[in-house]
Motif scaffolding. Structure first.
Motif, PDB file in Angstrom:
ATOM      1  N   PRO A   1       0.833  -1.194   0.000  1.00 13.54           N
ATOM      2  CA  PRO A   1       0.000   0.000   0.000  1.00 13.54           C
ATOM      3  C   PRO A   1       0.868   1.245   0.000  1.00 13.54           C
ATOM      4  O   PRO A   1       1.834   1.349   0.738  1.00 13.54           O
ATOM      5  CB  PRO A   1      -0.761  -0.115   1.332  1.00 13.54           C
ATOM      6  CG  PRO A   1       0.149  -0.892   2.223  1.00 13.54           C
ATOM      7  CD  PRO A   1       1.004  -1.756   1.332  1.00 13.54           C
ATOM      8  N   LEU A   2       0.535   2.144  -0.839  1.00 14.35           N
ATOM      9  CA  LEU A   2       1.252   3.415  -0.858  1.00 14.35           C
ATOM     10  C   LEU A   2       0.242   4.523  -0.715  1.00 14.35           C
ATOM     11  O   LEU A   2      -0.852   4.463  -1.239  1.00 14.35           O
ATOM     12  CB  LEU A   2       2.008   3.596  -2.172  1.00 14.35           C
ATOM     13  CG  LEU A   2       3.090   2.561  -2.470  1.00 14.35           C
ATOM     14  CD1 LEU A   2       3.716   2.860  -3.814  1.00 14.35           C
ATOM     15  CD2 LEU A   2       4.156   2.572  -1.387  1.00 14.35           C
ATOM     16  N   ASN A   3       0.630   5.533   0.020  1.00 10.63           N
ATOM     17  CA  ASN A   3      -0.267   6.647   0.204  1.00 10.63           C
ATOM     18  C   ASN A   3       0.159   7.768  -0.717  1.00 10.63           C
ATOM     19  O   ASN A   3       1.286   8.233  -0.675  1.00 10.63           O
ATOM     20  CB  ASN A   3      -0.204   7.109   1.659  1.00 10.63           C
ATOM     21  CG  ASN A   3      -1.300   8.112   1.951  1.00 10.63           C
ATOM     22  OD1 ASN A   3      -1.629   8.912   1.086  1.00 10.63           O
ATOM     23  ND2 ASN A   3      -1.832   8.052   3.143  1.00 10.63           N
ATOM     24  N   GLY A   4      -0.734   8.212  -1.567  1.00 12.03           N
ATOM     25  CA  GLY A   4      -0.381   9.185  -2.583  1.00 12.03           C
ATOM     26  C   GLY A   4      -0.444  10.626  -2.130  1.00 12.03           C
ATOM     27  O   GLY A   4      -0.236  11.531  -2.923  1.00 12.03           O
ATOM     28  N   SER A   5      -0.766  10.853  -0.859  1.00  9.47           N
ATOM     29  CA  SER A   5      -0.895  12.226  -0.388  1.00  9.47           C
ATOM     30  C   SER A   5       0.421  12.972  -0.549  1.00  9.47           C
ATOM     31  O   SER A   5       1.488  12.459  -0.249  1.00  9.47           O
ATOM     32  CB  SER A   5      -1.316  12.217   1.084  1.00  9.47           C
ATOM     33  OG  SER A   5      -0.920  13.419   1.692  1.00  9.47           O
ATOM     34  N   ALA A   6       0.352  14.208  -1.040  1.00  9.98           N
ATOM     35  CA  ALA A   6       1.571  14.986  -1.268  1.00  9.98           C
ATOM     36  C   ALA A   6       2.066  15.617   0.029  1.00  9.98           C
ATOM     37  O   ALA A   6       3.237  15.928   0.160  1.00  9.98           O
ATOM     38  CB  ALA A   6       1.311  16.071  -2.309  1.00  9.98           C
TER      39      ALA A   6
ATOM     40  N   ASP B   1       3.457  16.021   3.667  1.00  9.84           N
ATOM     41  CA  ASP B   1       4.187  15.215   4.624  1.00  9.84           C
ATOM     42  C   ASP B   1       3.489  15.338   5.971  1.00  9.84           C
ATOM     43  O   ASP B   1       2.795  16.302   6.240  1.00  9.84           O
ATOM     44  CB  ASP B   1       5.634  15.716   4.736  1.00  9.84           C
ATOM     45  CG  ASP B   1       6.571  14.540   5.008  1.00  9.84           C
ATOM     46  OD1 ASP B   1       6.066  13.514   5.490  1.00  9.84           O
ATOM     47  OD2 ASP B   1       7.766  14.672   4.730  1.00  9.84           O
TER      48      ASP B   1
ATOM     49  N   ASP C   1      -8.347   0.827  -2.206  1.00 17.61           N
ATOM     50  CA  ASP C   1      -7.018   0.990  -2.796  1.00 17.61           C
ATOM     51  C   ASP C   1      -6.827  -0.082  -3.860  1.00 17.61           C
ATOM     52  O   ASP C   1      -6.269  -1.145  -3.586  1.00 17.61           O
ATOM     53  CB  ASP C   1      -5.947   0.873  -1.708  1.00 17.61           C
ATOM     54  CG  ASP C   1      -4.539   1.099  -2.260  1.00 17.61           C
ATOM     55  OD1 ASP C   1      -4.408   1.434  -3.466  1.00 17.61           O
ATOM     56  OD2 ASP C   1      -3.576   0.923  -1.494  1.00 17.61           O
TER      57      ASP C   1
END
Lengths: 636, 81
Positions: free
Chosen positions: A2-7, A9, A239
């Motif tokens: 799983p990767l979180n695409g939020s820019a 931080d 997701d």
């Protein structure tokens, strides 16, 4: 993965750097900081990073004993890849005071693992099994336009199968089962038509989830993934990349939601629920300060938006009594002033008789809460205290740390939600007794309060309107009498235990007299509260009655019941022609309470022996004690 | 952004992620770093996506063989924005 695409931080970066420094310098402050960071982290990747730090720390040094406590064997199985969910669960359990030992099932192998009695799952001997069935098994296989009865049959089949699996798992392993239900799909297709059929994924999953919850046996705890995904947003909870890459349940955020919920359920398995909700008054139950603004000046009720919000909060608080929650007030006020809105203001949803404890004074609230707990005979750790004033909350946190506190603020329109989202009063199951608990406790509290307020003990006893019923021990009574005989430790002159058969044997024995006492007062019925057993013996001095057993429930101390018991004993001794009644106090570790009982009631000392203190009382000169108890029932 | 600039920024992300210092080179791969296990890999990739404001497509990360290829992929994604 799983990767979180939020820019953006997260704010956890500096905190993690700090933790790294603490770890590398072997600072013991590492553990409490790690725990705080883990509690507040709201990002899956942050918790994973914290878990990595925990593993590194454990590899370097064994953890201090206060960090990890209760061993817990927990298994995760299901139709998904359980990595990294297992890591989140392990880490959060460890931070919650467990020493978790984890078993992870193979992807989509849950059915076989449950059916095979020799599977690794059973060999692991889990305390808790978390089951996350695949959403792919929760879909209608026919057409959108099929008859609703056909779809219903499949709903029942899916939920029935899953619950059967849970039952089998529970029966074979003895483990508590946590069953995740199904997140709802986020895609628009098939449009609003989804609501017009039970066959759409949307409707079908909802129906299965509902059936699972309604039919789940007590050993199965539902992890309400449907709710959590809805609260977060179905679109944000899915997701697809994570599913295709590594068969993830959902987005990392949802994994964290599930992990935290699992930990919460595990905690609830061995933590008793909160019982008492104690509330501040000014700016908590109404707007304004009643001492300054007067009862007509406070903001409560449907005449203003703010008053309406406070009234909604009162209405919600009141509804909690139906779940068995006890309510209390702890306010810095003069008692008359504090009571006035409850008595006079027409818009108040809460009334005085909704509370089992009402404290308004100028003492520290921590002291008041302690006194309240003592009066209700409940642990402070079952208390929740709610106030809008940070200073009051801080005093309670410092001086009554067992109490869970909730600082309300700053907008009364969110008070209901703040209390609801505190998750402190969630029922796991409800019984009819729960909704009646307020009444039971209120009678005890009212009794105590009366005692506190009565300056004259005679007036107090008289006001109780006590009725004592004295009757021969009968075979029907034997089980209750035996139970009282075997559990009374404090008010127990001789601590002689008897079985139910022993008690039954007393009935009809001409050498024995045995009677029981029941007490009722204007606050309620106490039931069976005392037993007296005597043995009649004849010797060269004449006939005597020896007290074999005299015990009473401590609930009725200082009520003159012992006086009435002795009156009855002497009356019976006289009727049987006894010259004297002899008593003996046999000391134990717990019955110091009755060391002086006999002399206090007019017996005279007759010497000490290794097995106790002997006393006698002359039947001929005995004058019955005057009491405030009314006798009911027929004397023998 | 050039591959070299991306590699320089990756260095700061690696510094934040790993406890012991790791020098970023195009040839570096997970096998070279003891700490770089599957858990750290997830944290690392989340940090990379966040830091650069990119989102990789299905299967792309798994196909990467070293940090140089990761940098290339980042440059490609950034170029599409």
């Amino acid at each position: 993965m799983p990767l979180n695409g939020s820019a953006a931080d997260t704010a956890a970066g500096p905190l993690r750097a700090q933790l790294k420094t603490l770890l590398n310098t072997h600072d013991p402050a590492f553990w409490p900081r790690l725990r705080d960071a883990s509690t507040s982290a709201d990002d899956c990747a942050d918790v994973l990073a914290l878990s990595t730090l925990r593993r590194r720390a454990l590899a370097q040094h064994p953890a201090p004993p206060d960090v990890f406590g209760r061993p817990l064997r927990i298994a995760l199985i299901g139709g998904y890849s359980l990595f990294p969910l297992q890591e989140l669960v392990t880490h959060l359990l460890a931070m919650d005071g467990h020493a978790p030992d984890l078993f992870t099932g193979r992807f989509d192998n849950d059915t076989a693992e449950i059916l095979d009695a020799n599977s690794e799952l059973y060999r692991f001997r889990p305390d808790v099994v978390v089951m996350l069935p695949s959403h792919r098994r929760c879909a209608y296989t026919g057409a959108l336009t099929d008859a609703i009865e056909d779809v219903r049959r499949q709903v029942d089949a899916v939920s029935g199968f899953l619950l059967d699996q849970c039952r089998r798992l529970h029966e074979r392993s003895g483990a508590a089962i946590v069953l995740s239900n199904f997140a709802l799909p986020s895609a628009c297709d098939p449009g609003p038509f989804r609501t017009r059929t039970l066959a759409s994924d949307w409707s079908f999953r909802k129906a299965v989830n509902l059936q699972l919850g309604l039919d789940a046996p007590a050993a199965v705890h539902i992890c309400d993934t449907e709710f959590m995904a809805c609260r977060r947003g179905t679109w944000a909870s899915e997701d697809p990349r994570g599913w295709f890459e590594s068969k993830q349940i959902g987005a990392p955020a949802l994994l964290l939601d599930i992990a935290r919920e699992v930990v919460r359920i595990v905690r609830a398995l061995h933590t008793p629920p909160k019982k008492v909700l104690v509330l501040d008054l000014d700016n908590t139950l109404w707007g304004g300060v009643v001492g300054d603004d007067g009862v007509d000046g406070i903001d409560i009720g449907d005449t203003s938006p703010r008053g309406e919000a406070f009234k909604a909060f009162q209405t919600y608080v009141r509804s909690l009594t139906g779940r068995g929650v006890l309510l209390g007030v702890c306010s810095k006020n003069n008692p008359e002033t504090a009571r006035e809105p409850f008595e006079r203001h027409p818009e108040m949803a809460l009334r005085l008789d909704d509370f089992v404890a009402f404290t308004a004074n100028w003492q520290p609230k921590s002291d008041n809460l302690r006194a309240m707990a003592a009066r209700l005979q409940l642990g402070l750790d079952s208390f929740v205290f709610v106030d809008d004033n940070p200073a009051e909350i801080d005093i309670v946190r410092q001086y009554a740390p067992e109490v869970t506190t909730l600082l309300l603020g700053p907008d009364p329109s969110t008070y209901v939600r703040q209390l609801q989202d505190s998750r402190l009063f969630e029922p796991t199951s409800l019984t009819a007794e729960d909704s009646d608990r307020t009444r039971l406790y209120r009678t005890e509290a009212a009794r105590q309060e009366l005692q506190d307020s009565a300056t004259d003990i005679e007036a107090f006893l008289s006001s109780l309107q006590m009725h004592v019923t004295i009757a021969d021990v009968s075979t029907i009574d034997a089980p209750r009498v035996a139970q009282l005989i075997n559990k009374s430790n404090q008010f127990n002159l001789t601590t002689r235990r008897r079985t139910e058969a022993d008690v039954a044997a007393l009935v009809g024995d001409a050498q024995m007299i045995a009677f029981s006492l029941r007490l009722a007062d204007r606050f309620g019925d106490h039931g069976l509260i005392g037993v007296v057993i005597g043995r009649i013996t004849d010797d060269e001095h004449g006939r005597a009655l020896d007290i074999d057993t005299w015990l009473m429930s401590c609930r009725v101390l200082n009520r003159q019941v012992e006086h009435e018991a002795l009156n009855e004993l002497m009356r019976r001794a006289m009727a049987r022609g006894c010259r004297v009644v002899r008593g003996r106090y046999l000391p134990t570790a717990k019955n110091g309470l009755v060391r002086d009982l006999l002399p206090r009631l007019g017996f005279t000392g007759a010497g000490e022996s290794p097995d106790g203190h002997a006393y006698t009382c002359d039947v001929g000169t005995y004058r019955p004690h005057a009491t405030h108890l009314h006798r009911t029932g027929t004397p023998q | 952004m050039t591959d070299a600039q991306v590699l320089a920024r990756l260095q700061t992300i690696f510094d934040d992620t790993f406890l012991t210092p790791v020098t970023v080179t195009p040839e570096l791969s997970a096998g070279d770093v003891g700490e770089w296990d599957s858990l750290t890999h997830i944290s690392l990739m989340v940090a990379v996506e966040r830091n650069f404001g990119v989102r990789f497509r299905v299967g792309e990360v798994e196909a990467l063989r070293n940090v140089g290829q990761l940098a290339r992929l980042i440059v490609t994604r950034l170029g599409e924005q």
